[in-house]
Motif scaffolding. Structure first.
Motif, PDB file in Angstrom:
ATOM      1  N   TRP A  86      48.435  55.818  45.797  1.00 44.19           N
ATOM      2  CA  TRP A  86      47.611  56.102  46.977  1.00 44.19           C
ATOM      3  C   TRP A  86      47.473  57.597  47.250  1.00 44.19           C
ATOM      4  O   TRP A  86      46.630  58.002  48.036  1.00 44.19           O
ATOM      5  CB  TRP A  86      48.151  55.349  48.187  1.00 44.19           C
ATOM      6  CG  TRP A  86      47.884  53.891  48.005  1.00 44.19           C
ATOM      7  CD1 TRP A  86      48.783  52.931  47.670  1.00 44.19           C
ATOM      8  CD2 TRP A  86      46.616  53.250  48.046  1.00 44.19           C
ATOM      9  NE1 TRP A  86      48.162  51.710  47.518  1.00 44.19           N
ATOM     10  CE2 TRP A  86      46.826  51.882  47.744  1.00 44.19           C
ATOM     11  CE3 TRP A  86      45.314  53.666  48.304  1.00 44.19           C
ATOM     12  CZ2 TRP A  86      45.795  50.951  47.704  1.00 44.19           C
ATOM     13  CZ3 TRP A  86      44.302  52.738  48.261  1.00 44.19           C
ATOM     14  CH2 TRP A  86      44.544  51.400  47.968  1.00 44.19           C
ATOM     15  N   HIS A  87      48.278  58.436  46.578  1.00 46.05           N
ATOM     16  CA  HIS A  87      48.127  59.884  46.769  1.00 46.05           C
ATOM     17  C   HIS A  87      46.854  60.398  46.112  1.00 46.05           C
ATOM     18  O   HIS A  87      46.265  61.357  46.570  1.00 46.05           O
ATOM     19  CB  HIS A  87      49.348  60.631  46.207  1.00 46.05           C
ATOM     20  CG  HIS A  87      50.614  60.271  46.900  1.00 46.05           C
ATOM     21  ND1 HIS A  87      50.882  60.613  48.202  1.00 46.05           N
ATOM     22  CD2 HIS A  87      51.687  59.556  46.462  1.00 46.05           C
ATOM     23  CE1 HIS A  87      52.056  60.146  48.548  1.00 46.05           C
ATOM     24  NE2 HIS A  87      52.569  59.495  47.517  1.00 46.05           N
ATOM     25  N   ASN A  88      46.413  59.736  45.014  1.00 45.80           N
ATOM     26  CA  ASN A  88      45.205  60.224  44.343  1.00 45.80           C
ATOM     27  C   ASN A  88      44.043  59.229  44.374  1.00 45.80           C
ATOM     28  O   ASN A  88      43.021  59.468  43.758  1.00 45.80           O
ATOM     29  CB  ASN A  88      45.518  60.630  42.900  1.00 45.80           C
ATOM     30  CG  ASN A  88      45.867  59.457  42.010  1.00 45.80           C
ATOM     31  OD1 ASN A  88      45.797  58.302  42.406  1.00 45.80           O
ATOM     32  ND2 ASN A  88      46.269  59.764  40.795  1.00 45.80           N
ATOM     33  N   ILE A  89      44.195  58.131  45.102  1.00 45.28           N
ATOM     34  CA  ILE A  89      43.134  57.121  45.123  1.00 45.28           C
ATOM     35  C   ILE A  89      41.835  57.672  45.697  1.00 45.28           C
ATOM     36  O   ILE A  89      40.747  57.257  45.326  1.00 45.28           O
ATOM     37  CB  ILE A  89      43.582  55.859  45.899  1.00 45.28           C
ATOM     38  CG1 ILE A  89      42.611  54.693  45.660  1.00 45.28           C
ATOM     39  CG2 ILE A  89      43.682  56.128  47.386  1.00 45.28           C
ATOM     40  CD1 ILE A  89      42.648  54.127  44.309  1.00 45.28           C
ATOM     41  N   PHE A  90      41.950  58.654  46.570  1.00 43.58           N
ATOM     42  CA  PHE A  90      40.744  59.173  47.209  1.00 43.58           C
ATOM     43  C   PHE A  90      40.033  60.214  46.356  1.00 43.58           C
ATOM     44  O   PHE A  90      38.935  60.633  46.666  1.00 43.58           O
ATOM     45  CB  PHE A  90      41.086  59.703  48.610  1.00 43.58           C
ATOM     46  CG  PHE A  90      41.656  58.612  49.467  1.00 43.58           C
ATOM     47  CD1 PHE A  90      40.848  57.598  49.949  1.00 43.58           C
ATOM     48  CD2 PHE A  90      43.014  58.551  49.737  1.00 43.58           C
ATOM     49  CE1 PHE A  90      41.358  56.558  50.710  1.00 43.58           C
ATOM     50  CE2 PHE A  90      43.539  57.509  50.491  1.00 43.58           C
ATOM     51  CZ  PHE A  90      42.706  56.514  50.975  1.00 43.58           C
ATOM     52  N   ASP A  91      40.673  60.615  45.245  1.00 41.62           N
ATOM     53  CA  ASP A  91      40.012  61.484  44.273  1.00 41.62           C
ATOM     54  C   ASP A  91      39.331  60.660  43.181  1.00 41.62           C
ATOM     55  O   ASP A  91      38.618  61.202  42.359  1.00 41.62           O
ATOM     56  CB  ASP A  91      41.039  62.419  43.610  1.00 41.62           C
ATOM     57  CG  ASP A  91      41.693  63.341  44.624  1.00 41.62           C
ATOM     58  OD1 ASP A  91      41.022  63.702  45.613  1.00 41.62           O
ATOM     59  OD2 ASP A  91      42.875  63.668  44.441  1.00 41.62           O
ATOM     60  N   LYS A  92      39.587  59.374  43.159  1.00 41.89           N
ATOM     61  CA  LYS A  92      39.018  58.479  42.154  1.00 41.89           C
ATOM     62  C   LYS A  92      37.633  58.002  42.578  1.00 41.89           C
ATOM     63  O   LYS A  92      37.142  58.326  43.654  1.00 41.89           O
ATOM     64  CB  LYS A  92      39.938  57.261  41.981  1.00 41.89           C
ATOM     65  CG  LYS A  92      41.284  57.586  41.381  1.00 41.89           C
ATOM     66  CD  LYS A  92      41.222  57.374  39.927  1.00 41.89           C
ATOM     67  CE  LYS A  92      42.596  57.486  39.297  1.00 41.89           C
ATOM     68  NZ  LYS A  92      42.559  57.186  37.924  1.00 41.89           N
ATOM     69  N   ALA A  93      37.040  57.172  41.735  1.00 45.51           N
ATOM     70  CA  ALA A  93      35.737  56.572  42.059  1.00 45.51           C
ATOM     71  C   ALA A  93      35.861  55.744  43.332  1.00 45.51           C
ATOM     72  O   ALA A  93      36.946  55.255  43.669  1.00 45.51           O
ATOM     73  CB  ALA A  93      35.291  55.682  40.897  1.00 45.51           C
ATOM     74  N   LEU A  94      34.751  55.584  44.026  1.00 47.09           N
ATOM     75  CA  LEU A  94      34.750  54.788  45.247  1.00 47.09           C
ATOM     76  C   LEU A  94      34.949  53.317  44.905  1.00 47.09           C
ATOM     77  O   LEU A  94      34.442  52.821  43.901  1.00 47.09           O
ATOM     78  CB  LEU A  94      33.423  54.960  45.994  1.00 47.09           C
ATOM     79  CG  LEU A  94      33.143  56.356  46.546  1.00 47.09           C
ATOM     80  CD1 LEU A  94      31.745  56.407  47.155  1.00 47.09           C
ATOM     81  CD2 LEU A  94      34.183  56.783  47.574  1.00 47.09           C
ATOM     82  N   ALA A  95      35.707  52.619  45.752  1.00 40.26           N
ATOM     83  CA  ALA A  95      35.936  51.191  45.557  1.00 40.26           C
ATOM     84  C   ALA A  95      34.608  50.449  45.639  1.00 40.26           C
ATOM     85  O   ALA A  95      33.762  50.760  46.484  1.00 40.26           O
ATOM     86  CB  ALA A  95      36.901  50.676  46.622  1.00 40.26           C
ATOM     87  N   GLN A  96      34.424  49.500  44.749  1.00 36.98           N
ATOM     88  CA  GLN A  96      33.239  48.647  44.732  1.00 36.98           C
ATOM     89  C   GLN A  96      33.688  47.199  44.875  1.00 36.98           C
ATOM     90  O   GLN A  96      34.872  46.895  44.771  1.00 36.98           O
ATOM     91  CB  GLN A  96      32.467  48.836  43.417  1.00 36.98           C
ATOM     92  CG  GLN A  96      32.038  50.260  43.154  1.00 36.98           C
ATOM     93  CD  GLN A  96      31.074  50.783  44.208  1.00 36.98           C
ATOM     94  OE1 GLN A  96      30.160  50.082  44.614  1.00 36.98           O
ATOM     95  NE2 GLN A  96      31.281  52.011  44.643  1.00 36.98           N
ATOM     96  N   LYS A  97      32.732  46.292  45.061  1.00 40.53           N
ATOM     97  CA  LYS A  97      33.110  44.887  45.240  1.00 40.53           C
ATOM     98  C   LYS A  97      33.841  44.332  44.020  1.00 40.53           C
ATOM     99  O   LYS A  97      34.678  43.443  44.154  1.00 40.53           O
ATOM    100  CB  LYS A  97      31.896  44.038  45.605  1.00 40.53           C
ATOM    101  CG  LYS A  97      30.803  44.019  44.576  1.00 40.53           C
ATOM    102  CD  LYS A  97      29.586  43.264  45.085  1.00 40.53           C
ATOM    103  CE  LYS A  97      28.484  43.299  44.036  1.00 40.53           C
ATOM    104  NZ  LYS A  97      27.281  42.635  44.500  1.00 40.53           N
TER     105      LYS A  97
END
Length: 194
Positions: free
Chosen positions: A124-135
């Motif tokens: 969760w420390h780098n999840i926001f640097d990854k691609a946006l969540a999709q369905k």
């Protein structure tokens, strides 16, 4: 590999379209929000042992030069119960190459590329640097096997499985839809923090 073997290999792989396999339920993770935190968690549905996965199509890529012709076939897997695309940690492809410069020869290789849209292997420390969540991130297949194609289950066994686990597979679809909403919420949250 001669030309006949090369083209027969392409036909053989393409013939796996619409094959269905049963994949152990333990290989899947669902996205859930627990106490305000987004988590990918394993799940159980009654006595359901597996999820039916279909090789619904192949994404094709073609490249040609004076020296070679390259064809890439990437399987597209979907959940049999709801037709939604499955996301895996790696994008797996067959790459066929015909070399025409100097001496004509052929090659077949398997390609594994890290899937940037597979999110459950991120902390969760780098999840926001990854691609946006999709369905498609609602439920992810933590596919470890190097087997790129799914061996099809025979029709009678599949029909028996679908009949025995009908209510559990319906519950899987419900869990999938709940997780889709969670993925949409995570997408909004990621956008706010970027």
């Amino acid at each position: 590999m001669n030309s006949s073997e090369f083209y027969n290999a392409i036909k053989l792989i393409a013939s796996k379209k619409d094959s269905i396999a049963l994949i152990n339920l333990n290989e899947f993770r669902r996205l859930k929000r627990i106490n305000g935190e987004y988590k990918w968690i394993p799940f159980k549905i009654g006595k359901l042992p597996a999820i039916p996965i279909k090789t619904s199509d192949f994404k094709e890529a073609f490249r040609g030069t004076n020296e070679l012709v390259n064809i890439r076939l990437t399987p597209i897997w979907t959940y049999l119960t709801n037709g939604k695309q499955v996301i895996t940690p790696k994008i797996e492809s067959f790459e066929f190459t015909e070399y025409s410069k100097q001496r004509k020869h052929y090659s077949l290789s398997l390609q594994y590329v890290i899937n940037p849209h597979y999110l459950s292997n991120s902390n969760w420390h780098n999840i926001f640097d990854k691609a946006l969540a999709q369905k498609e991130n609602a439920i992810e297949w933590n596919k470890q096997s190097k087997s790129i194609l799914l061996t099809s289950i025979d029709k009678q066994t599949l029909q028996n499985f679908l009949k025995i686990y009908q209510s559990e597979l319906q519950e899987f679809n419900t869990i999938y839809e709940e997780s889709v909403q969670t993925a949409k919420d995570l997408n909004i949250y990621q956008k706010k923090l970027k």
